[in-house]
Design a protein around this motif. Structure first.
Motif, PDB file in Angstrom:
ATOM      1  N   LEU A  23       0.725  -1.255   0.083  1.00  0.00           N
ATOM      2  CA  LEU A  23       0.103   0.049   0.028  1.00  0.00           C
ATOM      3  C   LEU A  23       0.918   1.270  -0.018  1.00  0.00           C
ATOM      4  O   LEU A  23       0.739   2.097  -0.714  1.00  0.00           O
ATOM      5  N   LEU A  24       1.974   1.307   0.896  1.00  0.00           N
ATOM      6  CA  LEU A  24       2.977   2.336   0.877  1.00  0.00           C
ATOM      7  C   LEU A  24       3.542   2.672  -0.380  1.00  0.00           C
ATOM      8  O   LEU A  24       3.717   3.692  -0.938  1.00  0.00           O
ATOM      9  N   ALA A  25       3.845   1.466  -1.200  1.00  0.00           N
ATOM     10  CA  ALA A  25       4.391   1.544  -2.484  1.00  0.00           C
ATOM     11  C   ALA A  25       3.426   2.190  -3.650  1.00  0.00           C
ATOM     12  O   ALA A  25       3.783   3.012  -4.214  1.00  0.00           O
ATOM     13  N   ILE A  26       2.269   1.688  -3.546  1.00  0.00           N
ATOM     14  CA  ILE A  26       0.987   2.231  -4.500  1.00  0.00           C
ATOM     15  C   ILE A  26       0.995   3.798  -3.961  1.00  0.00           C
ATOM     16  O   ILE A  26       0.896   4.638  -5.104  1.00  0.00           O
ATOM     17  N   TRP A  66      -3.274  -2.495  -7.714  1.00  0.00           N
ATOM     18  CA  TRP A  66      -3.449  -3.498  -6.461  1.00  0.00           C
ATOM     19  C   TRP A  66      -4.222  -4.519  -6.879  1.00  0.00           C
ATOM     20  O   TRP A  66      -5.355  -4.376  -7.301  1.00  0.00           O
ATOM     21  N   ILE A  67      -3.550  -5.733  -6.546  1.00  0.00           N
ATOM     22  CA  ILE A  67      -4.467  -7.266  -6.733  1.00  0.00           C
ATOM     23  C   ILE A  67      -4.736  -7.542  -5.477  1.00  0.00           C
ATOM     24  O   ILE A  67      -3.659  -7.850  -4.609  1.00  0.00           O
ATOM     25  N   GLY A  96      -6.419  -3.317   0.972  1.00  0.00           N
ATOM     26  CA  GLY A  96      -7.127  -3.015  -0.357  1.00  0.00           C
ATOM     27  C   GLY A  96      -8.359  -2.037  -0.414  1.00  0.00           C
ATOM     28  O   GLY A  96      -8.795  -1.315  -1.381  1.00  0.00           O
ATOM     29  N   LYS A  97      -8.853  -1.876   0.719  1.00  0.00           N
ATOM     30  CA  LYS A  97     -10.077  -0.805   1.097  1.00  0.00           C
ATOM     31  C   LYS A  97      -9.643   0.535   0.828  1.00  0.00           C
ATOM     32  O   LYS A  97     -10.307   1.321   0.342  1.00  0.00           O
ATOM     33  N   ILE A  98      -8.332   0.630   1.207  1.00  0.00           N
ATOM     34  CA  ILE A  98      -7.591   2.040   0.958  1.00  0.00           C
ATOM     35  C   ILE A  98      -7.208   2.131  -0.485  1.00  0.00           C
ATOM     36  O   ILE A  98      -7.331   3.252  -0.951  1.00  0.00           O
ATOM     37  N   ALA A  99      -6.425   1.136  -0.915  1.00  0.00           N
ATOM     38  CA  ALA A  99      -5.893   1.220  -2.107  1.00  0.00           C
ATOM     39  C   ALA A  99      -6.879   1.397  -3.217  1.00  0.00           C
ATOM     40  O   ALA A  99      -6.354   2.040  -4.232  1.00  0.00           O
ATOM     41  N   ARG A 100      -7.981   0.789  -3.059  1.00  0.00           N
ATOM     42  CA  ARG A 100      -9.004   1.137  -4.047  1.00  0.00           C
ATOM     43  C   ARG A 100      -9.135   2.568  -4.610  1.00  0.00           C
ATOM     44  O   ARG A 100      -9.862   3.016  -5.733  1.00  0.00           O
ATOM     45  N   PHE A 101      -8.835   3.571  -3.713  1.00  0.00           N
ATOM     46  CA  PHE A 101      -9.043   4.945  -4.015  1.00  0.00           C
ATOM     47  C   PHE A 101      -7.618   5.520  -4.219  1.00  0.00           C
ATOM     48  O   PHE A 101      -7.619   6.811  -4.634  1.00  0.00           O
ATOM     49  N   ILE A 102      -6.608   5.149  -4.350  1.00  0.00           N
ATOM     50  CA  ILE A 102      -5.216   5.438  -4.496  1.00  0.00           C
ATOM     51  C   ILE A 102      -4.795   4.806  -5.852  1.00  0.00           C
ATOM     52  O   ILE A 102      -4.098   5.518  -6.742  1.00  0.00           O
ATOM     53  N   ALA A 103      -4.950   3.582  -5.903  1.00  0.00           N
ATOM     54  CA  ALA A 103      -4.132   2.847  -7.195  1.00  0.00           C
ATOM     55  C   ALA A 103      -5.172   3.236  -8.436  1.00  0.00           C
ATOM     56  O   ALA A 103      -6.214   3.652  -8.421  1.00  0.00           O
ATOM     57  N   ASN A 104      -4.410   3.207  -9.596  1.00  0.00           N
ATOM     58  CA  ASN A 104      -5.131   3.407 -10.646  1.00  0.00           C
ATOM     59  C   ASN A 104      -5.960   2.378 -11.170  1.00  0.00           C
ATOM     60  O   ASN A 104      -7.218   2.655 -11.855  1.00  0.00           O
ATOM     61  N   TYR A 138     -17.662  -3.557  -3.901  1.00  0.00           N
ATOM     62  CA  TYR A 138     -17.099  -2.332  -3.571  1.00  0.00           C
ATOM     63  C   TYR A 138     -16.961  -1.594  -5.049  1.00  0.00           C
ATOM     64  O   TYR A 138     -16.633  -1.931  -6.027  1.00  0.00           O
ATOM     65  N   ARG A 139     -16.949  -0.174  -4.920  1.00  0.00           N
ATOM     66  CA  ARG A 139     -16.711   0.813  -5.801  1.00  0.00           C
ATOM     67  C   ARG A 139     -15.402   0.817  -6.109  1.00  0.00           C
ATOM     68  O   ARG A 139     -14.439   0.529  -5.552  1.00  0.00           O
ATOM     69  N   HIS A 140     -14.840   0.954  -7.431  1.00  0.00           N
ATOM     70  CA  HIS A 140     -13.373   1.078  -7.872  1.00  0.00           C
ATOM     71  C   HIS A 140     -12.870  -0.352  -7.729  1.00  0.00           C
ATOM     72  O   HIS A 140     -11.634  -0.107  -7.613  1.00  0.00           O
ATOM     73  N   VAL A 141     -13.390  -1.480  -7.830  1.00  0.00           N
ATOM     74  CA  VAL A 141     -12.807  -2.648  -7.669  1.00  0.00           C
ATOM     75  C   VAL A 141     -13.316  -3.586  -9.008  1.00  0.00           C
ATOM     76  O   VAL A 141     -14.469  -3.467  -9.248  1.00  0.00           O
TER      77      VAL A 141
END
Length: 152
Positions: A86-89, A101-102, A115-123, A136-139
Motif C-alpha cells: 500500500l505504501l508503494a502504491i 493493487w491485486i 485493499g479498502k484504502i488502495a482502491r481509492f489510490i491505485a489506478n 466495492y466501488r472502484h474494484v
C-alpha cells in the motif's frame, strides 16, 4: 521512434503475497523488466514490514522505497499487499507512476484492510473474487490468478 520499456516495481509482503505476485508477473518477464521487492530480508531488494501495530517502521520503509524508486525509475507499481505494498502504491501515485493493487486471493468475502484504502489510490484495484468486486466501488474482477493458466 523508440518507446520506453515498462519497468515494474513489484512489491509484496513475504510468503503468500509474494508467491501470488510472482505467479501473476513471471509470465510477463520477456515483455517487461520487473524488480521484486519484499519484506523478506533475504531477498535482494527488501523493505521493512509494518502493520497497524508497528507504524513506527513506516519512515524506514519510505526511505527504502525512495531509494528503489530513484535507482530503478519504475514506470509501474504492482502489489498484492499488504501494508508495504500500500505504501508503494501511494508513493507510486505521488510520483506519477501507474499502479495496480491485486487483492490477495485469500480474501474471499471482502477486501483486505489495505485493499479498502488502495482502491481509492491505485489506478486499478482488482479482487480475484467476483462477489468481492461487486461489493466495492472502484474494484474490478478479472479472474483468479491462482486458477488462470500461465502464458508461455
Amino acid at each position: 521512434m523508440k518507446f520506453k520499456q515498462k519497468k515494474i516495481l513489484a512489491v509484496a509482503s513475504s510468503g503468500g503475497h509474494l508467491v501470488q505476485l510472482r505467479k501473476v508477473l513471471d509470465p510477463l518477464k520477456k515483455e517487461v523488466q520487473t524488480i521484486y521487492v519484499s519484506t523478506d530480508p533475504e531477498d535482494s531488494y527488501s523493505i521493512p514490514d509494518f502493520s497497524r501495530k508497528t507504524l513506527g517502521r513506516i519512515p524506514i520503509s519510505i526511505r527504502s522505497l525512495c531509494k528503489l524508486f530513484k535507482e530503478h525509475r519504475p514506470t509501474h507499481v504492482i502489489t498484492t499487499g499488504a501494508a508495504p505494498g500500500l505504501l508503494a502504491i501511494i508513493m507510486g501515485r505521488l510520483t506519477g507512476r501507474r499502479s495496480l493493487w491485486i487483492d490477495s486471493c485469500a480474501n474471499v468475502e471482502e477486501l483486505s484492510g489495505s485493499g479498502k484504502i488502495a482502491r481509492f489510490i491505485a489506478n486499478r484495484t482488482i479482487s480475484q473474487w467476483e462477489n468481492v468486486a461487486k461489493k466495492y466501488r472502484h474494484v474490478e474482477f478479472v479472474g483468479n490468478s491462482l486458477t488462470k493458466p500461465s502464458r508461455q
